[in-house]
Design a protein around this motif. Structure first.
Motif, short mmCIF file in Angstrom:
data_model
loop_
_atom_site.label_atom_id
_atom_site.label_comp_id
_atom_site.label_asym_id
_atom_site.label_seq_id
_atom_site.Cartn_x
_atom_site.Cartn_y
_atom_site.Cartn_z
N LYS A 17 0.82 -1.21 0.00
CA LYS A 17 0.00 0.00 0.00
C LYS A 17 0.85 1.26 0.00
O LYS A 17 0.35 2.36 0.25
N ALA A 18 2.12 1.13 -0.28
CA ALA A 18 3.00 2.29 -0.30
C ALA A 18 2.48 3.35 -1.27
O ALA A 18 2.00 3.04 -2.36
N LYS A 19 2.56 4.59 -0.85
CA LYS A 19 2.13 5.70 -1.69
C LYS A 19 3.33 6.24 -2.46
O LYS A 19 4.35 6.59 -1.87
N LEU A 20 3.18 6.30 -3.78
CA LEU A 20 4.27 6.72 -4.65
C LEU A 20 4.09 8.15 -5.10
O LEU A 20 2.97 8.61 -5.30
N ASP A 21 5.20 8.84 -5.28
CA ASP A 21 5.19 10.16 -5.88
C ASP A 21 6.44 10.26 -6.75
O ASP A 21 7.56 10.33 -6.24
N LEU A 22 6.25 10.20 -8.07
CA LEU A 22 7.36 10.26 -9.00
C LEU A 22 7.55 11.70 -9.44
O LEU A 22 6.66 12.30 -10.03
N GLN A 34 13.13 -0.81 -21.21
CA GLN A 34 13.23 0.47 -21.91
C GLN A 34 11.83 1.01 -22.22
O GLN A 34 11.56 2.21 -22.02
N SER A 35 10.94 0.14 -22.64
CA SER A 35 9.56 0.55 -22.90
C SER A 35 8.89 1.06 -21.63
O SER A 35 8.14 2.06 -21.65
N THR A 36 9.17 0.41 -20.51
CA THR A 36 8.61 0.85 -19.22
C THR A 36 9.06 2.27 -18.89
O THR A 36 8.25 3.12 -18.51
N PHE A 37 10.35 2.55 -19.04
CA PHE A 37 10.85 3.88 -18.74
C PHE A 37 10.32 4.92 -19.72
O PHE A 37 10.04 6.07 -19.33
N GLU A 38 10.15 4.54 -20.98
CA GLU A 38 9.56 5.47 -21.96
C GLU A 38 8.12 5.82 -21.56
O GLU A 38 7.68 6.97 -21.70
N GLN A 39 7.39 4.82 -21.04
CA GLN A 39 6.03 5.10 -20.56
C GLN A 39 6.05 6.04 -19.38
O GLN A 39 5.23 6.97 -19.29
N LEU A 40 6.98 5.83 -18.44
CA LEU A 40 7.09 6.72 -17.29
C LEU A 40 7.36 8.15 -17.73
O LEU A 40 6.76 9.10 -17.19
N ILE A 41 8.24 8.31 -18.69
CA ILE A 41 8.55 9.65 -19.20
C ILE A 41 7.32 10.27 -19.84
O ILE A 41 6.98 11.44 -19.59
N THR A 42 6.62 9.49 -20.66
CA THR A 42 5.43 10.00 -21.35
C THR A 42 4.34 10.41 -20.38
O THR A 42 3.78 11.52 -20.47
N SER A 59 2.65 14.10 -19.44
CA SER A 59 1.29 14.22 -19.98
C SER A 59 0.40 15.09 -19.09
O SER A 59 0.54 15.09 -17.87
N ASP A 60 -0.53 15.80 -19.72
CA ASP A 60 -1.52 16.55 -18.95
C ASP A 60 -2.90 15.89 -19.02
O ASP A 60 -3.90 16.49 -18.65
N GLU A 61 -2.95 14.65 -19.48
CA GLU A 61 -4.20 13.91 -19.53
C GLU A 61 -4.71 13.65 -18.11
O GLU A 61 -3.93 13.46 -17.17
N LEU A 62 -6.03 13.62 -17.97
CA LEU A 62 -6.65 13.43 -16.67
C LEU A 62 -6.23 12.12 -16.01
O LEU A 62 -6.08 12.04 -14.80
N THR A 63 -6.01 11.08 -16.81
CA THR A 63 -5.69 9.75 -16.28
C THR A 63 -4.19 9.47 -16.19
O THR A 63 -3.80 8.37 -15.81
N SER A 64 -3.36 10.46 -16.51
CA SER A 64 -1.92 10.18 -16.59
C SER A 64 -1.32 9.75 -15.25
O SER A 64 -0.43 8.90 -15.20
N GLU A 65 -1.81 10.31 -14.13
CA GLU A 65 -1.28 9.94 -12.82
C GLU A 65 -1.65 8.49 -12.47
O GLU A 65 -0.85 7.78 -11.85
N PHE A 66 -2.85 8.06 -12.84
CA PHE A 66 -3.22 6.66 -12.64
C PHE A 66 -2.24 5.75 -13.37
O PHE A 66 -1.74 4.76 -12.82
N ARG A 67 -2.01 6.06 -14.63
CA ARG A 67 -1.14 5.21 -15.46
C ARG A 67 0.31 5.27 -14.97
O ARG A 67 1.02 4.27 -14.96
N LEU A 68 0.74 6.45 -14.57
CA LEU A 68 2.10 6.61 -14.04
C LEU A 68 2.29 5.74 -12.80
O LEU A 68 3.29 5.02 -12.68
N ASN A 69 1.33 5.78 -11.88
CA ASN A 69 1.42 4.98 -10.67
C ASN A 69 1.42 3.49 -10.98
O ASN A 69 2.17 2.71 -10.37
#
Length: 282
Positions: free
Chosen positions: A19-24, A126-134, A138-148
């Motif tokens: 249940k750790a809370k992440l903040d990238l 590499q694909s994982t890190f590219e997703q993290l960067i994207t 991103s300013d999409e509403l769901t970007s934080e969900f996907r980032l987490n």
């Protein structure tokens, strides 16, 4: 992944560490300059370095490492960290800075891992890190969900591939206190356990205890007690022939309250939950 956890510690891992809370805060790819060098005492955040090319060093505490391509390094929050170059052939690396907290505790001060892993599937990481960067950009509403979600998966993969993982409980007195409270609650499910009793076990003032408990577990004491009762009731419903009234009595609850609480927690009436039990021969 090898662990030296006992049953109590494993329960802690399953219920709380996940249940750790992440903040990238940052995610990027960098070909570092020859001047890349720094030292950070008790760094307040974690670093992940995925080395793609080049050479250099990182220091974690009093140990120095010389990462090679396709190695993933974790520099944990709270540790003394340093890094630098050793030649003109500098690192090309993906990197992220992030915090991972359980209440006020740093995840990787509780959970001690190997400092690095050899990456089994470089293209996938590499694909994982590219997703993290994207998603970070991103300013999409769901970007934080996907980032987490991507970051959680990346951390889980790192932990799974470590040679050995252990819980460092000596430096986390909060765990020792709360673990004593949780064990007491598990052993007194059928009793009306008061906050005063639990706070005395933890040696906290009752008001402070309630806040600390919620930070630690994500539940208030009564919510957590009912969570435990529901989990125990599930076992009774699936593993015994006790009827619902007997189960409520065993848990020290009135039948109507028990049935309502069980439905709120599971979405099922107790009898409907029992109907989910697989039949022999099916």
């Amino acid at each position: 992944m090898k662990t030296d956890m006992n049953e109590s510690q494993r329960t802690f891992w399953k219920k709380y560490i996940a249940k750790a809370k992440l903040d990238l805060s940052y995610a990027a790819y960098t070909k570092v300059s020859r001047a890349w060098q720094d030292e950070n005492d008790a760094c307040p955040f974690n670093r992940l370095y995925y080395i793609r090319e080049g050479e250099g060093y990182v220091r974690i505490g009093d140990r120095t490492y010389y990462p090679k391509p396709d190695e993933l390094y974790l520099l944990p929050a709270g540790s003394d960290q340093a890094y630098g170059t050793i030649s003109e052939h500098t690192f090309g690396k993906y990197w992220v800075h992030f915090t991972a907290k359980i209440g006020d505790l740093d995840l990787f001060q509780i959970l001690q891992t190997s400092p690095f892993i050899k990456v089994k599937d470089p293209e996938a990481l590499q694909s994982t890190f590219e997703q993290l960067i994207t998603y970070r950009q991103s300013d999409e509403l769901t970007s934080e969900f996907r980032l987490n979600a991507v970051m959680m998966s990346c951390i889980a993969d790192f932990i799974d591939q470590c040679d050995k993982v252990k819980l460092n409980l000596a430096s986390t007195p909060t765990f020792e206190k709360m673990n004593s409270v949780l064990l007491y609650m598990e052993q007194h499910l059928a009793e009306n356990v008061s906050v005063d009793t639990l706070s005395r076990i933890a040696h906290y003032h009752p008001n402070y205890f309630i806040n600390a408990f919620k930070q630690f577990t994500g539940y208030s004491p009564i919510q957590y007690m009912n969570h435990l009762r529901c989990e125990k009731a599930k076992d009774y419903l699936m593993m015994t022939d006790l009827n619902v009234s007997q189960i409520a009595d065993t848990l020290g609850m009135e039948l109507s309250y028990f049935s309502r609480m069980f439905r709120e927690h599971t979405g099922f009436k107790p009898t409907a939950f029992r109907d989910l039990k697989p039949q022999l021969g099916e």
